[in-house]
Scaffold this motif. Structure first.
Motif, short mmCIF file in Angstrom:
data_model
loop_
_atom_site.label_atom_id
_atom_site.label_comp_id
_atom_site.label_asym_id
_atom_site.label_seq_id
_atom_site.Cartn_x
_atom_site.Cartn_y
_atom_site.Cartn_z
N ARG A 73 0.38 -0.94 0.02
CA ARG A 73 -0.04 0.19 -0.08
C ARG A 73 1.31 0.92 0.01
NH1 ARG A 73 -5.44 -1.17 1.12
NH2 ARG A 73 -6.06 -3.22 1.82
N THR A 74 0.64 2.25 -0.27
CA THR A 74 1.17 3.57 -0.59
C THR A 74 1.71 3.72 1.16
OG1 THR A 74 -0.76 5.18 -0.13
CG2 THR A 74 -0.31 4.28 -2.40
N PRO A 75 2.46 4.84 1.68
CA PRO A 75 2.93 5.23 2.63
C PRO A 75 1.72 5.87 3.36
CG PRO A 75 4.85 5.65 1.79
CD PRO A 75 3.63 5.27 0.75
N GLY A 76 1.00 6.53 2.69
CA GLY A 76 -0.42 8.10 2.51
C GLY A 76 -1.09 6.89 3.29
N ALA A 77 -1.86 5.83 2.42
CA ALA A 77 -2.98 5.16 3.13
C ALA A 77 -2.83 4.69 4.34
CB ALA A 77 -3.04 4.12 1.94
N THR A 78 -1.25 4.16 4.67
CA THR A 78 -0.99 3.22 5.58
C THR A 78 -1.26 3.91 7.15
OG1 THR A 78 0.49 1.83 4.15
CG2 THR A 78 0.87 1.71 6.78
N ALA A 79 -0.70 5.52 6.13
CA ALA A 79 -0.74 6.37 7.72
C ALA A 79 -2.17 6.45 7.92
CB ALA A 79 0.22 8.06 7.30
N ALA A 80 -3.05 7.08 7.58
CA ALA A 80 -4.33 7.41 7.51
C ALA A 80 -4.87 6.39 7.88
CB ALA A 80 -4.88 8.01 5.24
N LYS A 81 -4.54 4.63 7.82
CA LYS A 81 -5.09 4.32 8.47
C LYS A 81 -5.10 3.72 9.86
CE LYS A 81 -8.34 0.26 8.63
NZ LYS A 81 -9.64 0.37 8.49
N ALA A 82 -3.15 3.52 10.00
CA ALA A 82 -2.92 3.91 11.14
C ALA A 82 -3.59 4.99 12.13
CB ALA A 82 -1.81 3.93 11.40
N HIS A 83 -4.07 6.00 11.58
CA HIS A 83 -4.44 7.30 12.40
C HIS A 83 -5.87 6.78 12.97
CE1 HIS A 83 -5.62 11.02 13.84
NE2 HIS A 83 -6.08 11.23 12.88
N ILE A 84 -5.94 6.40 11.83
CA ILE A 84 -8.10 5.96 12.25
C ILE A 84 -8.46 4.75 13.44
CG2 ILE A 84 -9.87 4.84 11.11
CD1 ILE A 84 -9.32 6.10 8.41
N LEU A 85 -7.59 3.71 13.47
CA LEU A 85 -7.12 2.72 13.42
C LEU A 85 -6.64 3.61 15.55
CD1 LEU A 85 -5.85 0.50 12.00
CD2 LEU A 85 -8.03 0.46 12.91
N GLY A 86 -6.03 4.53 15.44
CA GLY A 86 -5.43 5.11 17.17
C GLY A 86 -4.13 4.44 17.11
N VAL A 87 -3.22 4.08 16.23
CA VAL A 87 -1.98 3.59 16.17
C VAL A 87 -0.69 4.32 16.00
CG1 VAL A 87 -0.81 1.75 15.49
CG2 VAL A 87 -3.19 1.33 15.56
N SER A 88 -0.20 4.60 16.73
CA SER A 88 1.37 5.80 16.60
C SER A 88 2.55 4.91 15.55
CB SER A 88 1.54 5.71 17.83
OG SER A 88 2.69 6.50 17.60
N LEU A 89 2.48 5.35 14.70
CA LEU A 89 3.61 5.18 13.89
C LEU A 89 4.90 5.69 13.84
CD1 LEU A 89 1.38 4.47 10.49
CD2 LEU A 89 2.50 2.96 11.92
N SER A 90 5.09 5.71 15.04
CA SER A 90 6.37 7.16 16.09
C SER A 90 7.24 5.71 15.56
CB SER A 90 6.37 7.50 16.87
OG SER A 90 7.93 8.03 17.22
N THR A 91 8.79 6.32 15.72
CA THR A 91 10.03 5.23 15.43
C THR A 91 11.15 5.22 16.22
OG1 THR A 91 11.27 6.56 14.35
CG2 THR A 91 10.09 4.44 12.70
N GLN A 92 10.39 6.73 17.40
CA GLN A 92 11.34 6.86 19.03
C GLN A 92 10.88 5.86 20.10
OE1 GLN A 92 10.69 10.61 19.03
NE2 GLN A 92 11.70 11.85 17.72
#
Length: 58
Positions: free
Chosen positions: A39-58
């Motif tokens: 999938r595209t990074p944009g679609a992945t980030a959008a879905k993570a945001h909807i799910l409330g999942v943090s994609l922070s690498t820190q």
């Protein structure tokens, strides 16, 4: 004139969401997760945001 590619949307399956959450928990980056899910990074980030999942690498 250039041809535009037709955008075909794929529904998010339970396995896709499960993989997204697992890789996010392992602190994989958005690009790596998107590539794994094909999938595209944009679609992945959008879905993570909807799910409330943090994609922070820190």
């Amino acid at each position: 004139m250039s041809r535009k590619t037709k955008i075909i949307r794929r529904e998010w399956t339970r396995d896709d969401v499960k993989t997204l959450k697992l890789l996010a928990k392992q602190k994989a980056g958005v690009a790596k997760i998107a590539k794994k899910l094909k999938r595209t990074p944009g679609a992945t980030a959008a879905k993570a945001h909807i799910l409330g999942v943090s994609l922070s690498t820190q």
